[in-house]
Design a protein around this motif. Sequence first.
Motif, PDB file in Angstrom:
ATOM      1  N   HIS A   1       2.132  -1.684  12.870  1.00  0.00           N
ATOM      2  CA  HIS A   1       3.582  -1.817  12.681  1.00  0.00           C
ATOM      3  C   HIS A   1       4.302  -0.950  13.704  1.00  0.00           C
ATOM      4  O   HIS A   1       3.863   0.150  14.019  1.00  0.00           O
ATOM      5  CB  HIS A   1       3.994  -1.380  11.271  1.00  0.00           C
ATOM      6  CG  HIS A   1       3.394  -2.235  10.210  1.00  0.00           C
ATOM      7  ND1 HIS A   1       3.918  -3.443   9.853  1.00  0.00           N
ATOM      8  CD2 HIS A   1       2.302  -2.055   9.443  1.00  0.00           C
ATOM      9  CE1 HIS A   1       3.184  -3.979   8.886  1.00  0.00           C
ATOM     10  NE2 HIS A   1       2.182  -3.158   8.625  1.00  0.00           N
ATOM     11  N   SER A   2       5.428  -1.446  14.172  1.00  0.00           N
ATOM     12  CA  SER A   2       6.234  -0.681  15.121  1.00  0.00           C
ATOM     13  C   SER A   2       7.370  -0.004  14.366  1.00  0.00           C
ATOM     14  O   SER A   2       8.103  -0.645  13.616  1.00  0.00           O
ATOM     15  CB  SER A   2       6.799  -1.622  16.189  1.00  0.00           C
ATOM     16  OG  SER A   2       7.554  -0.877  17.109  1.00  0.00           O
ATOM     17  N   LEU A   3       7.489   1.310  14.562  1.00  0.00           N
ATOM     18  CA  LEU A   3       8.568   2.090  13.962  1.00  0.00           C
ATOM     19  C   LEU A   3       9.378   2.715  15.095  1.00  0.00           C
ATOM     20  O   LEU A   3       8.823   3.079  16.125  1.00  0.00           O
ATOM     21  CB  LEU A   3       8.008   3.207  13.081  1.00  0.00           C
ATOM     22  CG  LEU A   3       7.239   2.790  11.829  1.00  0.00           C
ATOM     23  CD1 LEU A   3       5.773   2.622  12.105  1.00  0.00           C
ATOM     24  CD2 LEU A   3       7.440   3.834  10.766  1.00  0.00           C
ATOM     25  N   GLN A   4      10.680   2.858  14.904  1.00  0.00           N
ATOM     26  CA  GLN A   4      11.523   3.522  15.893  1.00  0.00           C
ATOM     27  C   GLN A   4      11.660   4.979  15.477  1.00  0.00           C
ATOM     28  O   GLN A   4      12.258   5.285  14.453  1.00  0.00           O
ATOM     29  CB  GLN A   4      12.903   2.853  15.954  1.00  0.00           C
ATOM     30  CG  GLN A   4      13.794   3.385  17.036  1.00  0.00           C
ATOM     31  CD  GLN A   4      13.253   3.155  18.454  1.00  0.00           C
ATOM     32  OE1 GLN A   4      12.594   2.172  18.730  1.00  0.00           O
ATOM     33  NE2 GLN A   4      13.512   4.085  19.330  1.00  0.00           N
ATOM     34  N   PHE A   5      11.078   5.888  16.261  1.00  0.00           N
ATOM     35  CA  PHE A   5      11.081   7.307  15.950  1.00  0.00           C
ATOM     36  C   PHE A   5      12.205   7.983  16.722  1.00  0.00           C
ATOM     37  O   PHE A   5      12.329   7.814  17.930  1.00  0.00           O
ATOM     38  CB  PHE A   5       9.736   7.930  16.342  1.00  0.00           C
ATOM     39  CG  PHE A   5       9.652   9.406  16.121  1.00  0.00           C
ATOM     40  CD1 PHE A   5       9.500   9.920  14.845  1.00  0.00           C
ATOM     41  CD2 PHE A   5       9.720  10.289  17.185  1.00  0.00           C
ATOM     42  CE1 PHE A   5       9.417  11.290  14.627  1.00  0.00           C
ATOM     43  CE2 PHE A   5       9.634  11.660  16.991  1.00  0.00           C
ATOM     44  CZ  PHE A   5       9.485  12.155  15.710  1.00  0.00           C
ATOM     45  N   SER A   6      13.040   8.742  16.004  1.00  0.00           N
ATOM     46  CA  SER A   6      14.078   9.523  16.680  1.00  0.00           C
ATOM     47  C   SER A   6      13.850  10.997  16.380  1.00  0.00           C
ATOM     48  O   SER A   6      13.367  11.360  15.311  1.00  0.00           O
ATOM     49  CB  SER A   6      15.475   9.091  16.245  1.00  0.00           C
ATOM     50  OG  SER A   6      15.683   9.369  14.887  1.00  0.00           O
TER      51      SER A   6
END
Length: 170
Positions: free
Chosen positions: A54-59
């Motif tokens: 799964h692709s997660l957007q990490f900030s």
Amino acid sequence: MFRRMAAVSMVFMALTGCSPEYNWRVAPIADGSVTAIFPGKPETGQRPLDFSGHSLQFSLTAAQVNDAAFAVGYAPWPDEWANDDQAKHDFARAVIRSLYQNLGVAPPRVLPEPGNRFTIEGKSQKGAARLDAKVWLLPRGLVEGLVTAPSALYPKPEADEFFGSLGKPR
């Protein structure tokens, strides 16, 4: 993958501006779900993160004062995890393990539970380092609060202030 995430986080923290004194300011994190009081002007960077297909957007929002970095990371859940508590907990455990590995320390057999603050004494490129962290789960994503500095210069009162500030929006 998590070593890359942590390496990017450490590079980002090293590039954030330094301030000779603490100048606390409130910043919203996690799409406004959490606030944090940073000891200097925070800056935010983002990057994609892959976990278990799964692709997660990490900030990462971070401020640095002298040799101490104060940061809050946030990764919203993929839509597929809306009702998958196991995937959320597996991701939290992987993040916690990566923090130990980043400082050259073997993760303990029993990892700290999400929501609990913990300390890691290890090594960075500059020598002995201390990292205090708290990783917790929100309905919409994972949040991690971090303070790291050389062990001998660790700003415990300021770290306590920072961790005490991590909470719901004001």
